[in-house]
Design an enzyme around this catalytic site. Structure first.
Site, PDB file in Angstrom:
ATOM      1  NE  ARG A  86      76.857  -6.477 -38.885  1.00 42.25           N
ATOM      2  CZ  ARG A  86      77.283  -7.448 -39.698  1.00 42.25           C
ATOM      3  NH1 ARG A  86      76.636  -7.716 -40.814  1.00 42.25           N
ATOM      4  NH2 ARG A  86      78.362  -8.144 -39.399  1.00 42.25           N
TER       5      ARG A  86
ATOM      6  CE1 TYR B 159      53.397   2.737 -31.377  1.00 44.89           C
ATOM      7  CE2 TYR B 159      55.112   1.062 -31.502  1.00 44.89           C
ATOM      8  CZ  TYR B 159      54.368   2.075 -32.093  1.00 44.89           C
ATOM      9  OH  TYR B 159      54.608   2.399 -33.395  1.00 44.89           O
TER      10      TYR B 159
ATOM     11  CG  ASP C 245      58.432   2.384 -24.327  1.00 48.38           C
ATOM     12  OD1 ASP C 245      58.786   3.576 -24.369  1.00 48.38           O
ATOM     13  OD2 ASP C 245      57.950   1.784 -25.310  1.00 48.38           O
TER      14      ASP C 245
ATOM     15  CE  LYS D 179      55.631   7.030 -31.013  1.00 50.56           C
ATOM     16  NZ  LYS D 179      56.465   5.884 -31.471  1.00 50.56           N
TER      17      LYS D 179
END
Length: 211
Positions: A46, A98, A170, A195
């Site tokens: 993790r 977004y 971003d 993306k």
């Protein structure tokens, strides 16, 4: 080193343990430690594993970052960045952001005492005017999703520096191939790697790279 060379020579092209030409997928949750009071590079999957470490190292190199962190999705990366804020902090961000960013901020972080102002960050003067004394973060999309507004990064960096706040970019729709916001003054750059950073619609991932 040009962009093509950076893509090829990431420093992780050969697995040091086996000589494999590709980094193996380490499917383990635990890593053996050298001793009771000694720790190795990895302990629990993790918190890190060699496969993810190779991806993070390659992305950090492409971004010109001090380090990078991979997440299970772009929204996980965005949420992690917003989690650096505290109750009472204010964010100025791209109005055409977004949808997931809009929802997590207005529906989740609003409950934690975070406030925000949406502004057209392609307008430098309007962005500067939106800064408040309690503003701690300027969050922009280099090219917005969905309406493709372009935010100039150097003026945003100047605003952030003048007010002593973090500039987060971003950069999902441009990728480090077309834009390297850290070199233009940003503090943090993030991507939905689902993306253009991935490019083939075959992964779900997010990444944060920091100056």
């Amino acid at each position: 080193m040009d962009k093509f060379s950076q893509l090829i020579h990431t420093g992780f092209e050969v697995d040091k343990a086996t000589g494999a030409a590709n980094v193996p997928i380490y499917q383990t949750s635990l890593f053996d430690q050298p001793g009771l009071y000694e720790t190795g590079a990895y302990d629990y999957a993790r918190s890190g594993n060699p496969t993810r470490g190779a991806a993070e190292g390659a992305i950090a190199k492409l971004e010109g970052a001090a380090g990078a962190y991979c997440f299970g999705s772009g929204m996980a990366a965005i949420t992690a960045v917003f989690l650096t804020l505290s109750a009472g902090d204010h964010v100025v961000l791209t109005d055409d952001c977004y949808g997931g960013t809009f929802r997590v901020l207005t529906r989740v972080f609003s409950r934690l005492g975070i406030t925000w102002t949406f502004v057209d960050t392609s307008d430098v003067a309007a962005t500067a005017a939106a800064i408040r004394p309690e503003t701690k973060m300027l969050y922009v999309e280099s090219v917005s999703n969905p309406f493709l507004k372009v935010t100039p990064i150097p003026p945003m960096a100047e605003i952030a520096k003048r007010h002593g706040i973090r500039l987060v970019v971003d950069n999902t729709l441009l990728s480090p191939w077309f834009s390297r916001p850290l070199e233009e003054g940003a503090d943090i750059v993030l991507h939905s790697a689902t993306k253009f950073l991935g490019g083939h619609s075959d992964i779900m991932a997010g990444v944060v790279a920091a100056k």
